[in-house]
Design an enzyme around this catalytic site. Sequence first.
Site, PDB file in Angstrom:
ATOM      1  N   LYS A  22       0.834  -1.184   0.253  1.00  0.00           N
ATOM      2  CA  LYS A  22       0.000  -0.062   0.009  1.00  0.00           C
ATOM      3  C   LYS A  22       0.806   1.495   0.004  1.00  0.00           C
ATOM      4  CE  LYS A  22      -1.720   1.654   3.893  1.00  0.00           C
ATOM      5  NZ  LYS A  22      -1.862   3.292   3.780  1.00  0.00           N
ATOM      6  N   ASN A  23       1.756   1.095   0.719  1.00  0.00           N
ATOM      7  CA  ASN A  23       2.598   2.273   1.019  1.00  0.00           C
ATOM      8  C   ASN A  23       3.639   2.917  -0.240  1.00  0.00           C
ATOM      9  OD1 ASN A  23       1.755   2.905   3.421  1.00  0.00           O
ATOM     10  ND2 ASN A  23       3.477   1.968   4.389  1.00  0.00           N
ATOM     11  N   CYS A 119      -4.954   7.874   9.536  1.00  0.00           N
ATOM     12  CA  CYS A 119      -5.079   7.276  10.951  1.00  0.00           C
ATOM     13  C   CYS A 119      -4.651   8.364  11.978  1.00  0.00           C
ATOM     14  CB  CYS A 119      -4.119   6.134  11.069  1.00  0.00           C
ATOM     15  SG  CYS A 119      -4.666   4.544  10.333  1.00  0.00           S
ATOM     16  N   ARG A 124       1.468  14.870  11.948  1.00  0.00           N
ATOM     17  CA  ARG A 124       2.123  14.704  10.538  1.00  0.00           C
ATOM     18  C   ARG A 124       1.903  15.850   9.722  1.00  0.00           C
ATOM     19  NH1 ARG A 124       0.375   8.624   8.619  1.00  0.00           N
ATOM     20  NH2 ARG A 124      -1.980   9.486   9.292  1.00  0.00           N
ATOM     21  N   ASP A 309       5.801   1.636  11.466  1.00  0.00           N
ATOM     22  CA  ASP A 309       4.560   1.032  11.087  1.00  0.00           C
ATOM     23  C   ASP A 309       4.662  -0.286  11.815  1.00  0.00           C
ATOM     24  OD1 ASP A 309       3.511   3.099   9.706  1.00  0.00           O
ATOM     25  OD2 ASP A 309       3.475   2.159   7.817  1.00  0.00           O
ATOM     26  N   ARG A 401      -7.814  -0.820   5.282  1.00  0.00           N
ATOM     27  CA  ARG A 401      -7.140   0.077   4.712  1.00  0.00           C
ATOM     28  C   ARG A 401      -5.933  -0.357   4.294  1.00  0.00           C
ATOM     29  NH1 ARG A 401      -5.688   4.558   7.454  1.00  0.00           N
ATOM     30  NH2 ARG A 401      -4.851   5.199   5.393  1.00  0.00           N
TER      31      ARG A 401
END
Length: 422
Positions: A22-23, A119, A124, A309, A401
């Site tokens: 995903k990232n 999230c 951030r 993560d 997600r």
Amino acid sequence: MKKIVVKGGAPLIGEVQISGAKNAALPILAAGLLATEGTSKFYNVPKLSDIKTISKLFESLGVKVDYKPEENTLEIDAKRPLLTEASFEFVSKMRASFLVLGPMLAREKKAKVAMPGGCSIGSRPIDQHLKGFEILGAKIIQDAGFVEARAEKELEGATIFFDFPSVGATQNVIMASCLAKGKTTIVNAAQEPEIEDMINFLTKMGAKISGKGTSVLEIEGVDKLTGAEHTIMSDRVEAATYMIAAAVTKGDVFVKGALYKDNIALVSKMREMGISIEVLQDGMRVSNHLDILKPIDVKTLPHPGFLTDMQSIVSVLTLLGEGVSTITETVFENRFMHVEELRRMNAKIRIEGRSALIEGPARLEGTTVRATDLRAGAALIIAGLIAKGTTKIIDIYHIDRGYVDIEKKMRKLGAHVERIEE
């Protein structure tokens, strides 16, 4: 309400295939917006709600998207001029949507994007993104929940120093620089493997980028970029999830697609605890036959340090250590929300500043817990695998997600995990 229900006690045995990252996928798809000729086709695209969200965002900008989740492919046709406003409806759901700002600014010389969501794992800020765009020649206005960037003329290459190696800012500024006039140098750039994967795709499109994998990147602007084909890298966080799940359940699992070069910090810590990890050509085999593991100290850091993560996931592993393990979070200040949920399961964890002191070995008890964010949800599933009785996890939309069919993959390995609605 949809829930994931886990019954503990079964060791995980067998083979699991890791999905596309995903990232990596989200910024790479955003890079596809830079192509004014041809189409871009992507393979190994994970079947996730975030991919659906960014596809809808692209369509709102006038881009043609053909997403086939069952085939793990997505095709983008961005030849037409882009609309220049990304609405709150999409960007508020997912922080990675903010990555459309770079391509929009590079192509159309203006962009208006809602402030990002995602999230709630801590502050951030987007200051490094905006700093980079300003140095390239854009004027930035922040008003009423939107960021607007305008360039009166062509963006011009320059030297940009990041105060912190921000992954998102590095990606956004790389994309904007690809069509800027002259050379851009990014100093203190993030070095994550997902950035390398995006650079690989941009190079296929015709971008000129040197320094891949280092903290100094040089981008020579070009007049145009064309569509290309690209296979998304495998997800190192999903790989970590199954590696740790195999270890805590005293299992034996071949994690296909788990690459050692992308997981060196994790492998080092797992081996330090006494877990066996065999590095193979196309994955890693994890096995554990020890009742008690050694405690460890972990500090999250930018790559090549320990990935933030993975922090909540590895915290479950440390519950099996004999003694006190320490996990220090240096990237996000609010990434210990899962701790309270683990305490509900009888974990002994104490927070001191930005560190969690975890006492083991724990004897977890199943109960109802809440997925406070994406990775916390995965951590709670792993905790349920070793808890006595049944664990019910709510707010599982977070998990969807970032994890493809997590309950199905777990069941294939022998876990008692199912999704219910009650």
